[in-house]
Design a protein around this motif. Structure first.
Motif, PDB file in Angstrom:
ATOM      1  N   LEU A 173       3.043   2.369  -3.764  1.00  0.00           N
ATOM      2  CA  LEU A 173       4.293   2.551  -3.013  1.00  0.00           C
ATOM      3  C   LEU A 173       4.238   3.630  -1.937  1.00  0.00           C
ATOM      4  CD1 LEU A 173       7.366   2.335  -2.495  1.00  0.00           C
ATOM      5  CD2 LEU A 173       7.751   3.577  -4.619  1.00  0.00           C
ATOM      6  N   ARG A 174       3.672   4.780  -2.261  1.00  0.00           N
ATOM      7  CA  ARG A 174       3.795   5.919  -1.353  1.00  0.00           C
ATOM      8  C   ARG A 174       3.054   5.771  -0.029  1.00  0.00           C
ATOM      9  NH1 ARG A 174       2.570  10.681  -4.650  1.00  0.00           N
ATOM     10  NH2 ARG A 174       4.017   9.470  -5.923  1.00  0.00           N
ATOM     11  N   ARG A 175       2.050   4.908  -0.026  1.00  0.00           N
ATOM     12  CA  ARG A 175       1.336   4.742   1.243  1.00  0.00           C
ATOM     13  C   ARG A 175       1.295   3.297   1.689  1.00  0.00           C
ATOM     14  NH1 ARG A 175      -3.440   9.113  -0.038  1.00  0.00           N
ATOM     15  NH2 ARG A 175      -2.049  10.900  -0.124  1.00  0.00           N
ATOM     16  N   ALA A 176       2.163   2.499   1.104  1.00  0.00           N
ATOM     17  CA  ALA A 176       2.264   1.106   1.516  1.00  0.00           C
ATOM     18  C   ALA A 176       2.877   1.024   2.908  1.00  0.00           C
ATOM     19  CB  ALA A 176       3.125   0.335   0.519  1.00  0.00           C
ATOM     20  N   GLN A 177       2.749  -0.156   3.505  1.00  0.00           N
ATOM     21  CA  GLN A 177       3.240  -0.327   4.863  1.00  0.00           C
ATOM     22  C   GLN A 177       4.702  -0.770   4.836  1.00  0.00           C
ATOM     23  OE1 GLN A 177       0.412  -2.254   7.476  1.00  0.00           O
ATOM     24  NE2 GLN A 177      -0.838  -0.427   7.312  1.00  0.00           N
ATOM     25  N   GLY A 178       5.565   0.200   4.678  1.00  0.00           N
ATOM     26  CA  GLY A 178       6.986  -0.075   4.672  1.00  0.00           C
ATOM     27  C   GLY A 178       7.488  -0.444   3.283  1.00  0.00           C
ATOM     28  N   GLY A 181       6.321  -3.749   2.284  1.00  0.00           N
ATOM     29  CA  GLY A 181       4.871  -3.605   2.145  1.00  0.00           C
ATOM     30  C   GLY A 181       4.538  -3.174   0.724  1.00  0.00           C
ATOM     31  N   ALA A 182       5.453  -2.441   0.102  1.00  0.00           N
ATOM     32  CA  ALA A 182       5.274  -2.024  -1.292  1.00  0.00           C
ATOM     33  C   ALA A 182       5.795  -3.079  -2.270  1.00  0.00           C
ATOM     34  CB  ALA A 182       5.985  -0.695  -1.528  1.00  0.00           C
ATOM     35  N   SER A 198       3.506   1.097 -10.857  1.00  0.00           N
ATOM     36  CA  SER A 198       4.306   2.326 -10.940  1.00  0.00           C
ATOM     37  C   SER A 198       5.657   2.136 -10.265  1.00  0.00           C
ATOM     38  CB  SER A 198       3.573   3.461 -10.231  1.00  0.00           C
ATOM     39  OG  SER A 198       3.560   3.220  -8.824  1.00  0.00           O
ATOM     40  N   THR A 329      -3.357   3.088  -2.642  1.00  0.00           N
ATOM     41  CA  THR A 329      -3.471   2.767  -1.220  1.00  0.00           C
ATOM     42  C   THR A 329      -4.455   1.648  -0.931  1.00  0.00           C
ATOM     43  OG1 THR A 329      -3.091   5.124  -0.873  1.00  0.00           O
ATOM     44  CG2 THR A 329      -3.801   3.846   1.034  1.00  0.00           C
ATOM     45  N   VAL A 332      -2.856  -1.783  -2.138  1.00  0.00           N
ATOM     46  CA  VAL A 332      -1.656  -2.353  -1.498  1.00  0.00           C
ATOM     47  C   VAL A 332      -1.765  -2.471   0.019  1.00  0.00           C
ATOM     48  CG1 VAL A 332      -0.161  -1.590  -3.350  1.00  0.00           C
ATOM     49  CG2 VAL A 332      -0.347  -0.203  -1.269  1.00  0.00           C
ATOM     50  N   THR A 333      -2.662  -1.724   0.631  1.00  0.00           N
ATOM     51  CA  THR A 333      -2.859  -1.923   2.077  1.00  0.00           C
ATOM     52  C   THR A 333      -4.119  -2.740   2.339  1.00  0.00           C
ATOM     53  OG1 THR A 333      -4.242   0.021   2.438  1.00  0.00           O
ATOM     54  CG2 THR A 333      -1.854   0.342   2.603  1.00  0.00           C
ATOM     55  N   ALA A 334      -4.877  -3.071   1.282  1.00  0.00           N
ATOM     56  CA  ALA A 334      -6.170  -3.731   1.469  1.00  0.00           C
ATOM     57  C   ALA A 334      -6.952  -2.993   2.543  1.00  0.00           C
ATOM     58  CB  ALA A 334      -6.007  -5.202   1.818  1.00  0.00           C
ATOM     59  N   LYS A 335      -7.169  -1.727   2.295  1.00  0.00           N
ATOM     60  CA  LYS A 335      -7.640  -0.801   3.323  1.00  0.00           C
ATOM     61  C   LYS A 335      -8.852  -1.286   4.111  1.00  0.00           C
ATOM     62  CE  LYS A 335      -7.686   4.205   3.844  1.00  0.00           C
ATOM     63  NZ  LYS A 335      -7.640   5.479   3.121  1.00  0.00           N
ATOM     64  N   PRO A 338      -6.992  -4.964   6.290  1.00  0.00           N
ATOM     65  CA  PRO A 338      -5.556  -4.955   6.010  1.00  0.00           C
ATOM     66  C   PRO A 338      -4.778  -6.174   6.493  1.00  0.00           C
ATOM     67  CG  PRO A 338      -6.071  -3.434   7.771  1.00  0.00           C
ATOM     68  CD  PRO A 338      -7.386  -3.967   7.289  1.00  0.00           C
TER      69      PRO A 338
ATOM     70  N   ASN B 144       6.524   6.733   1.525  1.00  0.00           N
ATOM     71  CA  ASN B 144       6.411   5.355   2.002  1.00  0.00           C
ATOM     72  C   ASN B 144       6.888   5.238   3.443  1.00  0.00           C
ATOM     73  OD1 ASN B 144       8.074   2.647   2.436  1.00  0.00           O
ATOM     74  ND2 ASN B 144       6.379   2.157   1.082  1.00  0.00           N
ATOM     75  N   PHE B 148       4.008   5.520   6.865  1.00  0.00           N
ATOM     76  CA  PHE B 148       3.774   4.293   7.632  1.00  0.00           C
ATOM     77  C   PHE B 148       4.268   4.408   9.065  1.00  0.00           C
ATOM     78  CE2 PHE B 148       5.002  -0.259   8.572  1.00  0.00           C
ATOM     79  CZ  PHE B 148       3.724  -0.635   8.932  1.00  0.00           C
ATOM     80  N   GLN B 177       2.280  -6.282   7.010  1.00  0.00           N
ATOM     81  CA  GLN B 177       2.258  -6.185   5.551  1.00  0.00           C
ATOM     82  C   GLN B 177       3.674  -6.288   5.006  1.00  0.00           C
ATOM     83  OE1 GLN B 177      -0.440  -3.198   4.038  1.00  0.00           O
ATOM     84  NE2 GLN B 177      -2.121  -4.456   4.789  1.00  0.00           N
ATOM     85  N   ASP B 180       9.223  -5.719   5.798  1.00  0.00           N
ATOM     86  CA  ASP B 180       9.486  -4.411   6.377  1.00  0.00           C
ATOM     87  C   ASP B 180       8.225  -3.807   6.985  1.00  0.00           C
ATOM     88  OD1 ASP B 180      11.325  -2.281   6.916  1.00  0.00           O
ATOM     89  OD2 ASP B 180      10.155  -1.125   5.473  1.00  0.00           O
ATOM     90  N   PRO B 338      -5.403   1.843   7.706  1.00  0.00           N
ATOM     91  CA  PRO B 338      -4.071   1.312   7.424  1.00  0.00           C
ATOM     92  C   PRO B 338      -3.163   2.212   6.597  1.00  0.00           C
ATOM     93  CG  PRO B 338      -5.710   0.203   6.102  1.00  0.00           C
ATOM     94  CD  PRO B 338      -6.467   1.138   6.999  1.00  0.00           C
TER      95      PRO B 338
END
Lengths: 489, 489
Positions: A173-178, A181-182, A198, A329, A332-335, A338, B144, B148, B177, B180, B338
């Protein structure tokens, strides 16, 4: 409450404007030229597996179906569109078109793969059939939803493979894209194979198991680390996991053990300790030894900190004493990649009399040329194991010879003994549901069951094996002929 | 309608559960141990510029403020939380805590950077002060949103720099992603400097100019490319752009020119042609020559197709005849990186008597150790040009010596002639707004104005120049002393 529709529960009405402007300008042009109701077929597919892998896990379909079922423009949307101007200041759309949009609901036929299905390049995940204006207008949203969820389900499947059955918590969640995105990532990660998240909103929306402990800040609130642990354990006497690296991991585990021993008389077990920094192989072995020496053999070790499938596989290989992994990260961002390169292409259009005319978009590279027609994907099985996929045209029918999508010299003859399944399943007919979505738990089970039907070599990270996926011979010949004709024009 | 709050217009109430479970378990532990109202300070910062660059553009703040102002749990949220169980099957949270959450609204003091501000590692973008339970519970959502949007605003700024003032259309919706991931990206990309978006919902929500043409499918609907162009141009007599590479770019531009000539008598100009494949340098020059030879010198050339700031810069350098760029996937997913590594760290906590105790999280690397206290960032200017940033503690006051955040041997003495600004601006006091957000157009102007105040070297892609950002001497000394004390424990 679990597994109810994402869009309706998260977003306000309506998502009609969740689209690129060019879908609306094309819609206007179709409408203006009397072509709005012309029947057309579009197919959504990707050209290359993500992550240099050899498979992808289809996800996002239920979200798409719900989007189509609920598609509409509300009056605020139309007011906005009415205000759009050309560079000269005149209205971009005329009022009659906006009135048309106001009454528009979608009457499409949708056939799609079920979530959790393994999918390969050039195979449609979704086939859309119906009035061209309707089929066109949903392009951007379908790509947004399916590209992302398929990407993350695939990534999750890889992470789970690396962890060899260990418990994977998704905590991106904390570094997802919006926000979505989470939310969408948590959904897809679970379908792809993760065990929990989480992310509480995703837990609530989809019924995914949620998991969580405490952060460094909890420890830092107190003067002594030990005090933080005692207070946390007494708050959660049945589920406390201590994060032990706020100051120093080795001291941290010693404090944790001291606290666990102290609380044994209160029958408060220490479920696990969490490592969030340092060399996870080295530290997990030190921590395991200390826990075991203290008799805490049931206490698990959890690890977090920028984990990827490669790091997890490598740590497992080396003998890290970790059985609980938190992946954020990178999952969820498929770093490392992505975005999935999914596209949505017109493959057939009807004339005034309703006769189909097949279409393809050519390219300098034949493998980037799209497939014409109204496709279905047939998967063949030999004694329960998938052996080949055939893309065939539903009008021309299936045949017995399959040409590889990319390597045209490579062919497969269908054996009469093989079983098969057609992967595109009817989901909507004239906009009405003809399909009942399984629960998210069943989708996840579907992923695991599907993987069992394929040769394990396709899951390897380096030089993965290739599954045969190709085009039925008659369709292939027709495609080549169409390319010829276009080039001769 | 423009620039109204994102969350309220897009999402349903409430987003209280948009959080990691551990925020709630910690909240429970604070509450259970009588610490819920203990005052604390958290700071949100990142450690490294994205994209190997030397600056970042702060974005997402208005979204965060709105999130905090509207924070609450609704009864459905609490029903969900009530159903959560420990591994033993007992309730995870007791009912009295859920009742407490039901009544909870946030009374925090928030100081944050204004959107469009240039920000550097270790500088708080947001400082949160108030009851520890409230300050803790918002961590995941703040990260989040800000991680982003700051990432994408920074990426957009780089793309705009590469294009040297050309018009940039963001059109990432289809591979963003999640929903949002697209909406928030469009917002941030505009703040970062883009000129328009293809994304209609973002246009409506934020008042961003929208732009769009047609896809290959429009051309493929007709038997002849020329017919498609004529019909499109007559539909949009003032704004038509033709996509010319459906079959072959050179033939495509010839068709486009023939149509433009034919429509001249109807006074329908050809605004631009779009290239979506092939060598954009080579093709743009061929197309330019053909357009010019036909007298269509005002017709612009637009390019799309997996563009990045590096590709645009390279094409500009080589003399591509393109002045309109559509940038999608690489912009909205920040494909090469990302995620921004923003973190949210406790830096001070009050005791029962209200006296502050500073906190830091140590690490094997001193540069990963957090900064204690209640920070403010002061930016110094010499004749209008930014020369140094100083992180200082508001209780200890600012000084005259600044130590570099990473390279402790590097120092700056503040010159008395320098002007300065404090970058963290009060936005909420006890949860109530004390700040009026500028329009999104003003935020974007702020970005451009900010960039003018810095040495242009920081924008270079390769080996960018470094701006001096450091810690005030008294705070630095205190930090080192705290590290010593922790290590001696």
């Amino acid at each position: 409450m679990a597994n109810q529709a994402l869009l309706k529960r998260v977003y306000r009405d309506s998502l009609g404007l969740l689209t690129d402007l060019y879908e609306l300008t094309m819609a206007y042009a179709y409408w203006k030229n009397g072509l709005a109701d012309r029947e057309a077929v579009f197919q959504l597919f990707f050209r290359k597996h993500p992550f240099k892998g050899s498979y992808a896990i289809c996800a996002g379909i239920q979200t798409v179906i719900e989007y189509i079922e609920n598609f509409h423009f509300d009056s605020e949307d139309l007011t906005y569109l009415e205000g759009l101007k050309t560079p000269k200041g005149t209205p971009l759309f005329e009022r009659a078109f906006l009135d048309y949009l106001q009454g528009l609901s979608l009457n499409l036929d949708i056939d799609a793969m079920q979530e959790g299905t393994l999918v390969f390049p050039y195979e449609p995940l979704i086939r859309v059939k119906g009035p061209i204006i309707e089929a066109q207008i949903i392009e951007s949203a379908l790509l947004n939803i399916v590209n992302f969820q398929t990407l993350i389900a695939t990534k999750a499947s890889r992470v789970c493979f690396a962890a060899q059955g260990d418990h994977i918590v998704e905590f991106g969640l904390r570094r997802a894209q919006g926000v979505d995105g989470a939310i969408a990532a948590s959904r897809a990660a679970y379908i792809g194979g993760c065990h929990s998240t989480s992310h509480v909103l995703a837990g609530k929306l989809f019924g995914i198991p949620v998991m969580g402990t405490h952060a460094h800040s909890w420890v830092m609130t107190f003067e002594k680390e030990k005090e933080a642990f005692v207070k946390f354990a007494r708050t959660f006497p049945e589920s406390s996991i201590f994060l032990i690296d706020t100051y120093d991991t080795v001291t941290g585990v010693e404090q944790a053990i001291a606290v666990a021993k102290e609380l044994e008389k209160e029958e408060i077990p220490l479920i696990a300790v969490r490592l969030d920094s340092g060399d996870l192989y080295k530290l997990s072995n030190i921590v395991r030894d200390k826990l075991d020496a203290a008799g805490l053999t049931d206490t698990k070790i959890m690890a977090t900190n920028e984990l990827t499938e490669q790091i997890i596989a490598d740590l497992k290989h080396q003998g890290a004493k970790i059985t609980l992994w938190g992946v954020g990260t990178n999952l969820v961002t498929a770093k490392d990649q992505p975005a999935l390169d999914g596209v949505y292409k017109l493959s057939a259009v009807a004339d005034e009399k309703g006769a189909w005319h097949y279409r393809l978009k050519i390219s300098d590279q034949v493998i980037k040329t799209t497939n014409p027609g109204i496709s279905q994907v047939r998967r063949y099985f030999d004694k329960g194991k998938a052996v080949a996929d055939m893309l065939y045209d539903v009008e021309m029918g299936s045949g017995t010879e399959v040409i590889h999508h990319v390597d045209f010299a490579s062919k497969v003859q269908v054996n009469e003994d093989w079983d098969y399944e057609d992967l595109l399943v009817p989901m909507l007919r004239k906009g009405k549901s003809v399909y009942s979505h399984p629960s998210i738990v069943e989708m996840r089970e579907n992923t695991y069951a599907e993987l069992e039907r394929f040769d394990p070599s396709i899951r390897r990270f380096l030089n993965p094996g290739q599954f045969f996926s190709g085009i039925e011979r008659k369709l292939f010949d027709r495609k080549l002929k169409m390319i010829d004709e276009i080039q001769k024009r």
